[in-house]
Every structure is written in C-alpha cells, then in structure tokens.
Design a protein around this motif. Structure first.
Motif, PDB file in Angstrom:
ATOM      1  N   PHE A 219       0.832  -1.208   0.000  1.00 35.62           N
ATOM      2  CA  PHE A 219       0.000   0.000   0.000  1.00 35.62           C
ATOM      3  C   PHE A 219       0.866   1.257   0.000  1.00 35.62           C
ATOM      4  O   PHE A 219       0.620   2.198  -0.766  1.00 35.62           O
ATOM      5  CB  PHE A 219      -0.932   0.003   1.220  1.00 35.62           C
ATOM      6  N   GLN A 220       1.929   1.261   0.849  1.00 35.25           N
ATOM      7  CA  GLN A 220       2.747   2.469   0.930  1.00 35.25           C
ATOM      8  C   GLN A 220       3.689   2.601  -0.275  1.00 35.25           C
ATOM      9  O   GLN A 220       3.967   3.708  -0.729  1.00 35.25           O
ATOM     10  CB  GLN A 220       3.519   2.518   2.249  1.00 35.25           C
ATOM     11  N   ILE A 221       4.154   1.449  -0.812  1.00 32.40           N
ATOM     12  CA  ILE A 221       5.007   1.539  -2.019  1.00 32.40           C
ATOM     13  C   ILE A 221       4.196   2.198  -3.144  1.00 32.40           C
ATOM     14  O   ILE A 221       4.671   3.102  -3.831  1.00 32.40           O
ATOM     15  CB  ILE A 221       5.502   0.140  -2.476  1.00 32.40           C
ATOM     16  N   ILE A 222       2.956   1.756  -3.301  1.00 34.00           N
ATOM     17  CA  ILE A 222       2.104   2.336  -4.360  1.00 34.00           C
ATOM     18  C   ILE A 222       1.804   3.804  -4.042  1.00 34.00           C
ATOM     19  O   ILE A 222       1.787   4.652  -4.944  1.00 34.00           O
ATOM     20  CB  ILE A 222       0.806   1.508  -4.542  1.00 34.00           C
ATOM     21  N   ASP A 223       1.596   4.115  -2.769  1.00 31.07           N
ATOM     22  CA  ASP A 223       1.362   5.509  -2.380  1.00 31.07           C
ATOM     23  C   ASP A 223       2.567   6.380  -2.776  1.00 31.07           C
ATOM     24  O   ASP A 223       2.402   7.495  -3.274  1.00 31.07           O
ATOM     25  CB  ASP A 223       1.129   5.585  -0.861  1.00 31.07           C
ATOM     26  N   ASP A 224       3.778   5.845  -2.583  1.00 24.45           N
ATOM     27  CA  ASP A 224       5.007   6.561  -2.981  1.00 24.45           C
ATOM     28  C   ASP A 224       5.044   6.768  -4.498  1.00 24.45           C
ATOM     29  O   ASP A 224       5.442   7.831  -4.987  1.00 24.45           O
ATOM     30  CB  ASP A 224       6.258   5.745  -2.613  1.00 24.45           C
ATOM     31  N   ARG A 262       8.719  -4.675  -6.917  1.00 25.59           N
ATOM     32  CA  ARG A 262       8.650  -5.101  -5.506  1.00 25.59           C
ATOM     33  C   ARG A 262       7.182  -5.199  -5.051  1.00 25.59           C
ATOM     34  O   ARG A 262       6.801  -6.147  -4.374  1.00 25.59           O
ATOM     35  CB  ARG A 262       9.412  -4.082  -4.647  1.00 25.59           C
ATOM     36  N   ALA A 263       6.369  -4.221  -5.453  1.00 28.60           N
ATOM     37  CA  ALA A 263       4.945  -4.241  -5.084  1.00 28.60           C
ATOM     38  C   ALA A 263       4.262  -5.484  -5.666  1.00 28.60           C
ATOM     39  O   ALA A 263       3.453  -6.138  -5.004  1.00 28.60           O
ATOM     40  CB  ALA A 263       4.261  -2.967  -5.575  1.00 28.60           C
ATOM     41  N   LYS A 264       4.613  -5.825  -6.892  1.00 36.58           N
ATOM     42  CA  LYS A 264       4.010  -7.010  -7.545  1.00 36.58           C
ATOM     43  C   LYS A 264       4.434  -8.291  -6.838  1.00 36.58           C
ATOM     44  O   LYS A 264       3.613  -9.180  -6.611  1.00 36.58           O
ATOM     45  CB  LYS A 264       4.421  -7.063  -9.024  1.00 36.58           C
ATOM     46  N   GLU A 265       5.718  -8.377  -6.491  1.00 32.78           N
ATOM     47  CA  GLU A 265       6.209  -9.578  -5.776  1.00 32.78           C
ATOM     48  C   GLU A 265       5.472  -9.735  -4.447  1.00 32.78           C
ATOM     49  O   GLU A 265       5.047 -10.838  -4.080  1.00 32.78           O
ATOM     50  CB  GLU A 265       7.714  -9.444  -5.480  1.00 32.78           C
ATOM     51  N   LEU A 266       5.328  -8.629  -3.733  1.00 27.12           N
ATOM     52  CA  LEU A 266       4.647  -8.682  -2.432  1.00 27.12           C
ATOM     53  C   LEU A 266       3.188  -9.104  -2.603  1.00 27.12           C
ATOM     54  O   LEU A 266       2.647  -9.857  -1.792  1.00 27.12           O
ATOM     55  CB  LEU A 266       4.723  -7.311  -1.744  1.00 27.12           C
ATOM     56  N   THR A 267       2.561  -8.642  -3.683  1.00 24.59           N
ATOM     57  CA  THR A 267       1.156  -8.987  -3.920  1.00 24.59           C
ATOM     58  C   THR A 267       1.012 -10.476  -4.215  1.00 24.59           C
ATOM     59  O   THR A 267       0.064 -11.125  -3.744  1.00 24.59           O
ATOM     60  CB  THR A 267       0.602  -8.123  -5.084  1.00 24.59           C
ATOM     61  N   GLU A 268       1.960 -11.020  -4.964  1.00 23.47           N
ATOM     62  CA  GLU A 268       1.924 -12.475  -5.221  1.00 23.47           C
ATOM     63  C   GLU A 268       2.076 -13.244  -3.903  1.00 23.47           C
ATOM     64  O   GLU A 268       1.379 -14.236  -3.673  1.00 23.47           O
ATOM     65  CB  GLU A 268       3.056 -12.860  -6.191  1.00 23.47           C
ATOM     66  N   GLN A 269       2.967 -12.748  -3.039  1.00 26.30           N
ATOM     67  CA  GLN A 269       3.142 -13.401  -1.728  1.00 26.30           C
ATOM     68  C   GLN A 269       1.852 -13.326  -0.911  1.00 26.30           C
ATOM     69  O   GLN A 269       1.471 -14.280  -0.239  1.00 26.30           O
ATOM     70  CB  GLN A 269       4.255 -12.716  -0.936  1.00 26.30           C
TER      71      GLN A 269
END
Ligand code: GRG
Length: 297
Positions: A219-224, A262-269
């Motif tokens: 959420f915060q990575i996308i906010d950045d 990184r956001a995509k990897e975290l979402t897959e996790q």
C-alpha cells in the motif's frame, strides 16, 4: 467476483454505519463536530474497515456484527490523515478532494478533531452491544491489536522516524521500518482484528498476518509511486510532496520500475498466503491485494 461492486457495497455499508455512530453536526460544541464530519464523511476508500470485514468473513464470522468495530479503525485512520496534513507534519492543503481540515477549521480544532476521533474509536470498539455477540476476551484481544498498531509500536513509531529522517541518507531497512510502521501497521492490525473477532485458528491467523504484512507494505510503495505519477485530481490530495520534503521512499531508493516490481512480488506473496483457505472464500481478499497494487487513486 465483481470487485468494483463488492468494494462499493461494503463502502456504502461502512458510510451508513459511520453516519450512525458519530454525533450529529449540531451537537455542542459545534465546530469540532463539524470538523469531524467534514473529515470523515464524503470521501475515502474505506479500505481498512473493508479488510477487517473481509478477514472476519473469511474465518467464518458475520461481517455485519462487526461493522461499528471496523468503523472505529476508519476513525483512527482519519485522525492520522488530519494530523498528517498539519503544518508541523506534511503541511498538506488538500485531502480527500477537499481543503484539509486545518485549512477549513483552523489548526487547534483540527488537532482536537483528530484527538476526538482517536478516542471515539476506542469508545466504539468497546461498545457494550458488541459483547452480545463476542466474548470479552476476544474483544479485548482485538482492541489491543488496534491500540498497538496505531501507537508507538506501529503508526506513531513510523511517523516519528519518517519525520526525523527527512533529508537524511536512507537504506532499505530504514525505509521498510517507516513503511511497515507508518502505513502497514494499521492495515495489518485491521486484518488481524477482524480475524481475531472471528475466532481464527492459529494457522488462519498466521496466513492472514502474512497477507496483512505484504499488503500493508505494498500500500505504501504504491502511495510513494502515486506521489510521483498520480494526479492531484485523481488522488484528491497534493502530489510531489515526498521529493520536496526529501522523504525516504521506494522509488527514490530503487527507481520507479523496481518499486513496482517489488509491489508485484509482495502482492503475489499476499495471494499465496491465502492458499490455505477455500479458494472462493479467499477471492475477495486476493482481489483486494491486486487492487491495492494496481490502484491509481
Ligand atoms: C499524533 C500529531 C500526531 C500525528 C500523527 C500517525 C500520523 C500522524 C500519521 C500517520 C501516517 C500516515 C497518514 C500515513 C499515510 C498512510 C496513507 C497511505 C494514507 C492514505 O490512505 P488511503 O489511500 O486514504 O487509504 P483514503 O482517503 O482513501 O482513506
């Protein structure tokens, strides 16, 4: 599953509940009540209470019985936005598509409205009606999770480091401390509280914790990223502030492309963490994870 409809329906229910649980505008003293209603109603995605309701449902709970509790988390989030916009913090003039609370009501009332929302949240989350449906120890555990998430070990800790390190050189551990605490902690807390109220088993809670940690950071990575790529109109708040304030952000450390990766990897996790649940029942939370990663507002 139609995610847009799902989010709209849940948002509507949350908005109706918020309207019921906060005092009317003409309550004495009038200005602070006006400020609370101004900041809380008529804007906001309501993502945190939606996550609480969805986690609760996933472990077998009835989301309708925790609507006021979930709204308590939205009150805490709204308080954090009011205070974050103050001149001593982010000094932002626009929030949820409108002038920030302190711009309309003055700094003193904005600070007090934030304080009032924070305390009112705990009043609502411990409302006696909830004890008709849930055991006292379960409610206590859920409230404790939220207090920790909003406080020194969570949001306040993150905000403090965010402010104190502005202008400094930063590395990944510092950046992740800020992001997981300032933003991730309340998102994770919202998910865990919903699960705990639904009497989640150990394995279920561990899976939802992993989901919450990854989604919170995303959420915060996308906010950045949106602070750079988003528009003031779509976001309803000022953009470009991170650069001006020399803040620790993912795009500044890794670049935009690596931040998105990184956001995509975290979402897959996050999605994988929910594999222990029934596929269909886990679908809302899986889709919300993707929505958080792909959101444009
Ligand atoms: C106690 C003085 C004092 C200040 C506290 C804790 C704090 C200030 C600020 C919290 C930090 C904060 C606001 C982090 C940003 C989190 C974030 C990405 C907010 C935007 O959330 P959305 O996109 O907003 O869910 P909407 O408007 O949709 O609810």
């Amino acid at each position: 599953m139609d995610l847009k409809k799902f989010l709209n329906d849940r948002k509507k229910l949350i908005d109706e509940t918020l309207e019921k649980i906060i005092p009317p505008e003409n309550t004495f003293p009038p200005n602070i009540h006006k400020a609370i209603r101004y900041s809380l109603l008529g804007g906001g995605k309501r993502i945190r209470p939606i996550l609480t309701l969805s986690a609760h449902e996933l472990v077998g709970g009835d989301y309708k019985s925790i609507l006021p509790f979930a709204c308590g988390i939205e009150l805490i989030h709204t308080y954090s936005l009011i205070h974050d916009d103050l001149p001593a913090m982010d000094n932002s003039d626009l929030r949820r598509g409108k002038p920030s609370t302190h711009k309309v009501f003055g700094e003193a009332i904005a600070i007090l409205a934030g304080d009032a929302l924070l305390t009112l949240a705990f009043q609502i989350m411990t409302d006696l009606n909830l004890f008709n449906d849930y055991k006292p120890i379960t409610i206590l555990k859920a409230v404790h999770i939220i207090a920790k998430a909003a406080g020194l070990e969570g949001m306040i800790g993150g905000q403090t480091v965010d402010i104190e390190t502005q202008g400094d050189a930063f590395d990944l551990p510092l950046l992740e401390y800020i992001h997981t605490h300032k933003t991730g902690a309340l998102i994770l807390g919202a998910i865990k509280a919903g699960a705990i109220l639904g009497d989640a088993g150990e394995e279920e809670l561990a899976a939802l914790t992993k989901y919450g940690e990854t989604v919170g950071l995303t959420f915060q990575i996308i906010d950045d990223i949106l602070d750079i790529e988003g528009t003031k109109k779509a976001l309803g708040k000022s953009t470009g502030l991170d650069m001006v304030q020399d803040k620790a952000t993912y795009p500044r450390l890794l670049g935009l492309e690596a931040a998105r990766k990184r956001a995509k990897e975290l979402t897959e996790q996050a999605e994988r963490a929910l594999d222990i649940f029934n596929h269909q029942k886990a679908e809302p939370l899986k889709q919300i994870a993707r929505y958080i990663c792909e959101r444009i507002q």
